[in-house]
Design an enzyme around this catalytic site. Structure first.
Site, short mmCIF file in Angstrom:
data_model
loop_
_atom_site.label_atom_id
_atom_site.label_comp_id
_atom_site.label_asym_id
_atom_site.label_seq_id
_atom_site.Cartn_x
_atom_site.Cartn_y
_atom_site.Cartn_z
N GLY A 11 52.59 31.74 62.24
CA GLY A 11 53.62 31.33 63.19
C GLY A 11 53.86 29.84 63.27
O GLY A 11 54.29 29.34 64.31
N SER A 12 53.59 29.10 62.20
CA SER A 12 53.81 27.65 62.27
C SER A 12 55.29 27.32 62.46
O SER A 12 55.63 26.36 63.14
CB SER A 12 53.26 26.96 61.02
N ASN A 13 56.18 28.14 61.91
CA ASN A 13 57.61 27.90 62.12
C ASN A 13 58.02 28.23 63.55
O ASN A 13 58.82 27.53 64.15
CB ASN A 13 58.44 28.70 61.11
N ARG A 90 58.72 41.83 57.31
CA ARG A 90 59.21 43.22 57.31
C ARG A 90 60.72 43.18 57.20
O ARG A 90 61.36 42.36 57.85
CB ARG A 90 58.77 43.90 58.62
N LEU A 92 64.43 44.26 57.84
CA LEU A 92 65.17 44.92 58.92
C LEU A 92 66.19 45.87 58.30
O LEU A 92 66.80 45.56 57.28
CB LEU A 92 65.88 43.88 59.78
N ASN A 106 66.78 33.40 59.53
CA ASN A 106 65.52 33.55 58.82
C ASN A 106 65.25 32.27 58.05
O ASN A 106 66.18 31.56 57.64
CB ASN A 106 65.58 34.72 57.83
N HIS A 108 63.32 30.88 54.60
CA HIS A 108 62.74 31.35 53.34
C HIS A 108 62.24 30.12 52.58
O HIS A 108 62.97 29.12 52.48
CB HIS A 108 63.80 32.10 52.53
N ASP A 144 67.14 38.03 51.76
CA ASP A 144 67.19 36.60 51.39
C ASP A 144 68.52 36.20 50.76
O ASP A 144 68.58 35.39 49.84
CB ASP A 144 66.06 36.27 50.39
N GLU A 173 60.11 22.78 56.28
CA GLU A 173 60.49 23.98 57.04
C GLU A 173 60.47 23.67 58.53
O GLU A 173 61.38 24.08 59.28
CB GLU A 173 59.51 25.12 56.76
C1 GRF Z 1 56.41 30.05 55.45
O1 GRF Z 1 56.44 29.50 54.16
C2 GRF Z 1 57.73 30.72 55.71
O2 GRF Z 1 58.82 30.12 55.04
C3 GRF Z 1 57.51 32.10 55.17
O3 GRF Z 1 56.19 32.42 55.58
C4 GRF Z 1 55.40 31.20 55.52
C5 GRF Z 1 54.48 31.12 56.72
O4 GRF Z 1 55.28 30.96 57.85
N1 GRF Z 1 58.47 33.02 55.70
P1 GRF Z 1 54.64 30.73 59.31
O5 GRF Z 1 53.59 29.66 59.20
O6 GRF Z 1 54.03 32.06 59.73
O7 GRF Z 1 55.81 30.31 60.15
#
Ligand code: GRF
Length: 202
Positions: A11-13, A90, A92, A106, A108, A144, A173
């Site tokens: 979940g860093s994004n 997952r 959709l 999203n 990517h 995508d 990102e």
């Molecule tokens: C990231 O590279 C994102 O682009 C991809 O999953 C990776 C981990 O994302 N969808 P996050 O740290 O869980 O947000």
């Protein structure tokens, strides 16, 4: 604007979006974080920020449709304006996407349309690319391939491994997703006839 973020892992994004949304002038708030994995590390991060979390385990439902119906019902109760898929692993269904057409974003980890799908960083290195990056796009039924909102590029260095490249892409990102969410929440970019349309000066 009310946002629900979807995660499957760290979940860093989602965290980058939540942090950006703490700014008083940010035009969106993360009202909930949904996950399909009870062990997703991002759930603890969301809770630490006081954001509501919900887990929808696929195995708790008889079918993909039932799984999505539970998620859609929970979404209806929250009345979100925008859904942000952020490391949500997952696909959709078309019915789900149509229900929220033009409102699902999203991120990517490649410069789409190049390298859709999984393991993008190793594929970029194997292809001998000298740049890599990320794409924030509107989600459409194909995987995508929705209209692009924001992209950012980083160099691929000779000594790069998939891990070192992934870390470099993650840094952009975490800037690209908040920017894209801001543009959509402010109505400066919207999806129209399957294309991303900029309305007014960006
Ligand atoms: C990231 O590279 C994102 O682009 C991809 O999953 C990776 C981990 O994302 N969808 P996050 O740290 O869980 O947000």
């Amino acid at each position: 604007k009310r946002v629900v973020a979807f995660i499957s892992g760290g979940g860093s994004n989602m965290l980058a979006l939540a942090k950006a949304a703490e700014a008083p002038d940010f035009p969106a708030e993360i009202v909930a974080v949904f996950s399909d994995k009870a062990e997703a590390g991002g759930l603890a991060k969301a809770k630490a920020l006081g954001i509501a979390t919900r887990v929808f385990l696929r195995r708790d439902f008889a079918s993909k449709e039932a799984h999505e119906a539970a998620i859609l019902d929970a979404l209806d109760a929250l009345s979100p304006d925008i859904l942000c898929l952020a490391g949500y692993m997952r696909l959709l269904s078309g019915a789900f996407i149509q229900r929220h057409e033009g409102r699902i974003l999203n991120i990517h980890p490649s410069l789409l349309p190049l390298f859709p799908g999984l393991n993008t960083h190793q594929r970029v290195i194997d292809a001998g690319m000298r740049i890599a990056g990320c794409t924030v796009h509107f989600v459409t039924e194909g995987m995508d391939e929705g209209p692009v909102i924001v992209q950012a590029a980083v160099p691929v260095l000779p000594a790069d491994t998939a891990d070192t490249l992934a870390a470099r892409v993650l840094t952009v990102e975490h800037r690209s997703y908040p920017l894209a969410l801001r543009l959509v929440a402010e109505g400066k970019v919207r999806m129209e006839d399957g294309r991303a349309v900029a309305s007014g000066a960006l």
